[in-house]
Write a protein that holds these residues in place. Structure first.
Motif: not given
Length: 138
Positions: A78-87
């Motif tokens: 399952k592909g999950v977008n963890l969001g901005f690299f820098g958060k």
């Protein structure tokens, strides 16, 4: 997991717990799309630095089921977008990715000021690992 064990996990870390090129497949409108990506494996998941507006992420937004293939390993996930690299929530995995991808991460290809530079996590759901005549499945 069918016969996944400590030995299988050790092999996964040896093969993929560093900068590794794997194939990542997505599907849109019944048509498969495959591309190579740099990935890092840890605890049942692959992590990939990518761009939020890329074709792969557009596909994953519509259908999060993906397939991957690497060195004698194939899996679904399952592909999950963890969001901005820098958060802040991504600080731990971002640091691991910086180390794993140290040879190229700052070559200008990535813009870490751009909020669309994200981490894609592929959470494995089933797979097959082959090593020296042994078949590991989960």
């Amino acid at each position: 997991m069918k016969n996944w064990n400590e030995q299988a996990e050790k092999i996964m870390i040896e093969r993929f717990g560093k900068d590794t090129v794997i194939s990542l497949s997505t599907v849109e409108n019944g048509i498969p799309y495959v591309r190579y990506v740099n990935a890092y494996y840890e605890k049942g998941a692959f992590y990939i630095i990518t761009y939020a507006l890329s074709t792969k992420m557009k596909h994953i937004e519509k259908n999060s089921t993906v397939a991957i293939a690497g060195d004698w390993f194939t899996a679904h996930g399952k592909g999950v977008n963890l969001g901005f690299f820098g958060k802040e929530e991504n600080a731990l995995i971002a640091e691991k990715l910086r180390k794993a991808f140290a040879e190229w991460i700052d070559n200008g290809h990535n813009n870490f000021d751009d909020k669309n530079t994200i981490i894609l996590c592929v959470e494995l759901t089933d797979g097959l690992l082959l090593s020296h005549g042994t078949r590991y499945e989960f």
